[in-house]
Design a protein around this motif. Structure first.
Motif, PDB file in Angstrom:
ATOM      1  N   ARG A 272      42.312  58.660  30.942  1.00 59.64           N
ATOM      2  CA  ARG A 272      42.570  59.436  32.428  1.00 59.64           C
ATOM      3  C   ARG A 272      41.540  60.430  32.497  1.00 59.64           C
ATOM      4  O   ARG A 272      41.199  61.178  33.531  1.00 59.64           O
ATOM      5  CB  ARG A 272      43.722  60.149  32.097  1.00 59.64           C
ATOM      6  N   TRP A 273      40.842  60.748  31.443  1.00 65.18           N
ATOM      7  CA  TRP A 273      39.540  61.835  31.466  1.00 65.18           C
ATOM      8  C   TRP A 273      38.408  60.906  32.087  1.00 65.18           C
ATOM      9  O   TRP A 273      37.520  61.375  32.767  1.00 65.18           O
ATOM     10  CB  TRP A 273      39.176  62.382  30.262  1.00 65.18           C
ATOM     11  N   THR A 274      37.995  59.778  31.488  1.00 62.13           N
ATOM     12  CA  THR A 274      36.886  59.086  31.654  1.00 62.13           C
ATOM     13  C   THR A 274      36.789  57.752  32.669  1.00 62.13           C
ATOM     14  O   THR A 274      35.939  57.246  32.943  1.00 62.13           O
ATOM     15  CB  THR A 274      36.523  58.306  30.265  1.00 62.13           C
ATOM     16  N   GLU A 275      38.131  57.518  33.232  1.00 58.01           N
ATOM     17  CA  GLU A 275      38.313  56.499  34.223  1.00 58.01           C
ATOM     18  C   GLU A 275      37.766  55.248  33.512  1.00 58.01           C
ATOM     19  O   GLU A 275      37.193  54.407  34.359  1.00 58.01           O
ATOM     20  CB  GLU A 275      37.624  56.830  35.555  1.00 58.01           C
ATOM     21  N   HIS A 276      38.317  54.954  32.295  1.00 60.32           N
ATOM     22  CA  HIS A 276      37.727  53.708  31.726  1.00 60.32           C
ATOM     23  C   HIS A 276      36.401  53.582  31.530  1.00 60.32           C
ATOM     24  O   HIS A 276      35.851  52.409  31.347  1.00 60.32           O
ATOM     25  CB  HIS A 276      38.451  52.474  32.433  1.00 60.32           C
ATOM     26  N   MET A 277      35.597  54.652  31.884  1.00 53.91           N
ATOM     27  CA  MET A 277      34.098  54.790  31.739  1.00 53.91           C
ATOM     28  C   MET A 277      33.551  53.834  32.870  1.00 53.91           C
ATOM     29  O   MET A 277      32.267  53.334  32.702  1.00 53.91           O
ATOM     30  CB  MET A 277      33.712  54.033  30.417  1.00 53.91           C
ATOM     31  N   ARG A 278      34.337  53.344  33.940  1.00 55.12           N
ATOM     32  CA  ARG A 278      33.811  52.612  34.868  1.00 55.12           C
ATOM     33  C   ARG A 278      32.956  53.501  35.797  1.00 55.12           C
ATOM     34  O   ARG A 278      33.076  54.663  36.148  1.00 55.12           O
ATOM     35  CB  ARG A 278      34.960  52.134  35.894  1.00 55.12           C
ATOM     36  N   VAL A 279      31.847  52.830  36.425  1.00 50.91           N
ATOM     37  CA  VAL A 279      30.876  53.444  37.316  1.00 50.91           C
ATOM     38  C   VAL A 279      30.616  52.540  38.533  1.00 50.91           C
ATOM     39  O   VAL A 279      30.813  51.357  38.186  1.00 50.91           O
ATOM     40  CB  VAL A 279      29.265  53.816  36.542  1.00 50.91           C
ATOM     41  N   GLY A 280      29.945  52.910  39.420  1.00 49.90           N
ATOM     42  CA  GLY A 280      29.462  51.939  40.178  1.00 49.90           C
ATOM     43  C   GLY A 280      30.603  51.466  41.338  1.00 49.90           C
ATOM     44  O   GLY A 280      31.795  52.139  41.427  1.00 49.90           O
ATOM     45  N   PRO A 281      30.783  50.132  41.888  1.00 56.22           N
ATOM     46  CA  PRO A 281      31.533  49.812  42.897  1.00 56.22           C
ATOM     47  C   PRO A 281      33.000  49.463  41.939  1.00 56.22           C
ATOM     48  O   PRO A 281      33.890  49.511  42.513  1.00 56.22           O
ATOM     49  CB  PRO A 281      30.953  48.258  43.418  1.00 56.22           C
ATOM     50  N   GLY A 282      33.044  49.045  40.779  1.00 57.82           N
ATOM     51  CA  GLY A 282      34.064  48.985  39.836  1.00 57.82           C
ATOM     52  C   GLY A 282      34.899  50.203  39.802  1.00 57.82           C
ATOM     53  O   GLY A 282      35.872  50.194  39.605  1.00 57.82           O
ATOM     54  N   CYS A 283      34.187  51.457  39.487  1.00 57.07           N
ATOM     55  CA  CYS A 283      34.887  52.633  39.615  1.00 57.07           C
ATOM     56  C   CYS A 283      35.699  52.791  40.858  1.00 57.07           C
ATOM     57  O   CYS A 283      36.750  52.977  40.994  1.00 57.07           O
ATOM     58  CB  CYS A 283      33.903  53.887  39.204  1.00 57.07           C
TER      59      CYS A 283
END
Length: 465
Positions: A272-283
């Motif tokens: 919940r802090w890191t958002e599953h470490m997703r970045v870019g379109p996936g996030c």
């Protein structure tokens, strides 16, 4: 006198490069995402500006003008080459990544690109001595430097304490696997976003190491848009890694540093802090799908269950995703496709039920069906067996719910059902199915914007329970 003049020379061309990179990347974000998704492509609290396309165009024009002024003010050939190179890298790769990368998963083409980048990283390591000589860098040992050791000790202690406090410590197996693989990924990132642009950043920094380091940190943070936690951590980390790289520390110890720290963050901090470490379109997709589904469901909850509510759910989402409102005939076709797919899901649910396998699974020698695999991807004869239930019963209306449930109890479980049992099966889409429908709309938004929806089979729809 020359040194003082060099120190006082403004390094605003680096600011222009950072602004240009951000403008190029955000232009790709606006082009790639529909208006409904853009709200979730913003790293800070609050919605995406409604005038985002105009703001991006203004930012792009301003950054371009700044680059033109920098070109005019910096007549030296090496500085002009650096300016052109930084205008293309990393702005070009970041904009391309936002334009073509999938919102989830990594296709074969992406894996090939990753392998090619890894090969390029190896080539860069082979030329490490030559690169250091060109930059006038020395050579630092893996553990040399009090600041280097102190930063790692503080980071390790802080992240471990956060993991203990939140109870998010990972299993040893997952931790060791990440620890083994992440440095390889870190090596590729450091090569692409530090080793390649660093000589150009130093050429435009007018001898100001801190300016080049700050620019590298900003560019690295932009590469991890729109995850605010990851962007902040990457900016802080690159501030240290770029400084150490400039002082002669090699890419391998830097990659090990990034790998260890990133493993601690990914494995020990709550998602919940890191958002599953997703970045870019996936996030963006990870944020947008549940929020869009929940919002549309809340706005249509007052309507009668079944067809009226499902069609209103679609009509609520269409303008923000497809850019238009759906026609009534189009909504009817959606309802027929969804009804057929839901019949298959219901039949699948009966086949994987405890009652079915208690009665028929063992005597028939049939292993339990995996609940996390869509029934269209099961081995034969299951797709045909379940698919037969997606066809409407000639004796029933196409969307008749209660009669179809009676058929499932009769033909799969070989018994009659009570009204209470049938009432337990909701006629509405489940929250998981609503989210999958949002995914389908987002995946097909361009074609839905060009032409009315016709039909979609169960393999493409992939509704779960």
């Amino acid at each position: 006198m020359a040194n003082a003049e060099t120190r006082n020379t403004p390094s605003w061309p680096l600011l222009a490069i950072v602004g240009w990179t951000a403008a190029c990347m955000l232009a790709a974000v606006v082009w790639r995402l529909c208006p409904a998704e853009r709200t979730y492509a913003w790293p800070w609290p609050g919605p995406w500006p409604s005038s985002a396309p105009a703001l991006v165009a203004i930012a792009w024009a301003a950054a371009g003008a700044a680059l033109a002024v920098a070109w005019w003010r910096r007549p030296e050939a090496d500085e002009r080459r650096a300016l052109v190179a930084l205008a293309l890298w990393p702005a070009g790769p970041l904009a391309l990544a936002w334009s073509v990368l999938p919102a989830s998963g990594l296709p074969n083409a992406g894996a090939a690109v990753a392998l090619a980048a890894s090969a390029g990283a190896g080539w860069a390591l082979a030329r490490g001595a030559q690169a250091r000589a060109a930059l006038g860098r020395g050579r630092r040992g893996w553990l040399e430097g009090k600041i280097w050791i102190g930063c790692h000790a503080a980071a390790l202690a802080g992240i471990a304490a956060a993991g203990l406090w939140t109870g998010s410590l990972a299993a040893p197996g997952s931790f060791l696997l990440s620890l083994a693989l992440y440095p390889l990924y870190a090596l590729v990132q450091l090569y692409l976003l530090l080793a390649i642009p660093w000589p150009w950043l130093r050429a435009l920094s007018a001898g100001r190491r801190r300016a080049a380091t700050a620019a590298a940190a900003c560019l690295f943070a932009l590469a991890h848009w729109p995850n605010p936690v990851v962007m902040a951590l990457c900016a802080i980390g690159m501030s240290v890694w770029a400084r150490e790289y400039d002082r002669g520390r090699g890419l391998v110890p830097l990659a090990l540093s990034m790998g260890v720290l990133a493993t601690l963050v990914t494995q020990n901090l709550p998602d919940r802090w890191t958002e599953h470490m997703r970045v870019g379109p996936g996030c963006v997709r990870l944020r947008a799908v549940p929020a869009l589904a929940a919002g549309a469901a809340e706005r249509t909850i007052h309507l009668p269950a079944g067809k009226p509510r499902t069609q209103a759910f679609l009509a609520d989402l269409y303008p923000g995703i497809a850019g238009r409102s759906p026609a009534p005939a189009e909504l009817d076709r959606w309802w027929l496709s969804l009804t057929a797919c839901r019949r298959g899901v219901l039949a699948w649910s009966f086949f994987i039920s405890e009652e079915y396998h208690r009665k028929f699974g063992s005597p028939a020698g049939e292993p339990p069906l995996p609940g996390n695999t869509h029934w269209t991807q099961l081995p034969d004869p299951w797709p045909a067996r379940i698919g037969a239930f997606t066809e409407p019963d000639p004796a029933l209306p196409p969307d008749e719910w209660d009669g179809f449930l009676q058929r499932l109890y009769r033909e799969i479980l070989h018994r009659t059902s009570t009204a209470g049992e049938r009432a337990a099966w909701s006629v509405d889409l489940s929250p998981r199915q609503q989210q999958r429908l949002v995914e389908v709309l987002l995946e097909r938004r361009l074609e839905l914007g060009r032409a009315p929806f016709d039909t979609l089979d169960c393999r493409a729809m992939r509704l779960h329970d």
